[in-house]
Design an enzyme around this catalytic site. Sequence first.
Site, mmCIF file in Angstrom:
data_model
loop_
_atom_site.group_PDB
_atom_site.id
_atom_site.type_symbol
_atom_site.label_atom_id
_atom_site.label_comp_id
_atom_site.label_asym_id
_atom_site.label_seq_id
_atom_site.Cartn_x
_atom_site.Cartn_y
_atom_site.Cartn_z
ATOM 1 N N LYS A 1 0.729 -0.863 0.071
ATOM 2 C CA LYS A 1 0.088 0.458 -0.085
ATOM 3 C C LYS A 1 0.759 1.269 0.468
ATOM 4 O O LYS A 1 0.534 2.286 -0.491
ATOM 5 C CB LYS A 1 -1.007 -0.086 0.922
ATOM 6 C CG LYS A 1 -1.702 -1.002 1.681
ATOM 7 C CD LYS A 1 -2.794 -1.011 2.562
ATOM 8 C CE LYS A 1 -4.069 -2.132 2.166
ATOM 9 N NZ LYS A 1 -4.952 -2.502 3.559
ATOM 10 N N GLN B 1 -4.144 -0.931 10.460
ATOM 11 C CA GLN B 1 -5.128 -2.167 9.256
ATOM 12 C C GLN B 1 -5.157 -3.208 10.161
ATOM 13 O O GLN B 1 -4.757 -3.705 11.780
ATOM 14 C CB GLN B 1 -3.015 -2.778 8.634
ATOM 15 C CG GLN B 1 -3.159 -3.944 7.844
ATOM 16 C CD GLN B 1 -3.501 -4.572 7.073
ATOM 17 O OE1 GLN B 1 -3.343 -3.444 6.403
ATOM 18 N NE2 GLN B 1 -3.760 -5.423 6.281
ATOM 19 N N ASP C 1 -10.871 3.364 4.113
ATOM 20 C CA ASP C 1 -11.575 1.935 4.120
ATOM 21 C C ASP C 1 -13.230 1.945 4.291
ATOM 22 O O ASP C 1 -13.986 0.922 4.380
ATOM 23 C CB ASP C 1 -11.350 1.196 5.841
ATOM 24 C CG ASP C 1 -9.404 0.473 5.080
ATOM 25 O OD1 ASP C 1 -9.813 -0.442 4.635
ATOM 26 O OD2 ASP C 1 -9.383 0.434 6.730
HETATM 27 N N1 GUN Z 1 -7.104 -6.455 6.540
HETATM 28 C C1 GUN Z 1 -7.494 -6.647 5.317
HETATM 29 N N2 GUN Z 1 -8.003 -6.095 3.657
HETATM 30 C C2 GUN Z 1 -8.030 -4.589 5.007
HETATM 31 C C3 GUN Z 1 -8.332 -3.540 4.078
HETATM 32 O O1 GUN Z 1 -9.267 -3.778 2.813
HETATM 33 N N3 GUN Z 1 -8.253 -2.761 5.397
HETATM 34 C C4 GUN Z 1 -7.751 -2.708 6.894
HETATM 35 N N4 GUN Z 1 -7.809 -1.623 6.981
HETATM 36 N N5 GUN Z 1 -6.890 -3.921 7.055
HETATM 37 C C5 GUN Z 1 -7.460 -4.712 6.370
#
Ligand code: GUN
Length: 309
Positions: free
Chosen positions: A54, A98, A124
């Site tokens: 990311k 995350q 998110d």
């Molecule tokens: N962990 C796995 N997928 C995601 C996501 O889309 N957002 C976040 N914040 N954590 C994740």
Amino acid sequence: MAARLLDGVSVATAIRAEVAPGVAGFTSKRGRPPGLGIVLVGNDPASEVYVASKLKSAGEAGLRADLHRLPAAASLADLMAIVDQLNENDACDGILVQSPLPEAMGVDAERRVFDAVRADKDVDGFHPINVGRLVQNRATLVACTPSGVIELLERSQIPIAGKRAAVIGRSDIVGKPMALLLLHRHATVTVCHSRTANLAHVVSDADIVVAAIGRPGFVTRDFIKPGAVVVDVGTTPVSDRATIERLFPPGSKRREAFERRGQLVVGDVHPDVAEVAGALSPVPGGVGPLTIALLLKNTLLAAQARASV
Ligand code: GUN
């Protein structure tokens, strides 16, 4: 029949190309790039990989992305303090904490933290305000993975309206928003889960199947109506040899990758499904790159919306 491959990488590339001029425009008008704050607690190996990816993609897209790390033993109060800082920071347009958080933080830690992120910075799409807006089909910030699945289907010219869709999994991150996005595009949606009776039978009625339960190879060919579109959202790291041997024959690329690394990220869809499905988004190469492309897009949307207030 060999399923048509739905290529998440090329759709993600197209979305990133569309985001680029918006990022450049915002940056020249505002004198700063859109800002994304990512918070990572602990050292979960899969999360480390996702977060690194990311950050790299955000940098390549011209965003300013900052990583805020906390040790696994950090308290919920430590994490809340970082979220508060990012909420207050005017140069931060998007906040991503995350998931998963370390279990030691408590059972409701994730919910409390997602609630604490300002709704207008919630890239998110997990905040209850954004979820409520999604229910009413008027959301700007929608969870990245399910939005990515919709982009993949639409840009691959897969019709959704009038189709029967089965979503396997009912998580807040994928299953529920996925079901709503399909519903808003006029699919008839069934949400299946661990307590669904005759699950394979229910799914075998569907024209579109989205698998998001985190059980490697769970969706076998008997679940799938011939010609159906299947999207695999599962990403379970597997180091158990028996599971790999059940799914991937000797000499196959995936088996060889396992032999090299001792671990493999495996989707929810059994490889044999490719023989009955009409189209398939596999793991890897399917939805993963789209999740990141949608995160970049959401960060730009959040920055633009905040700037226009
Ligand atoms: N962990 C796995 N997928 C995601 C996501 O889309 N957002 C976040 N914040 N954590 C994740």
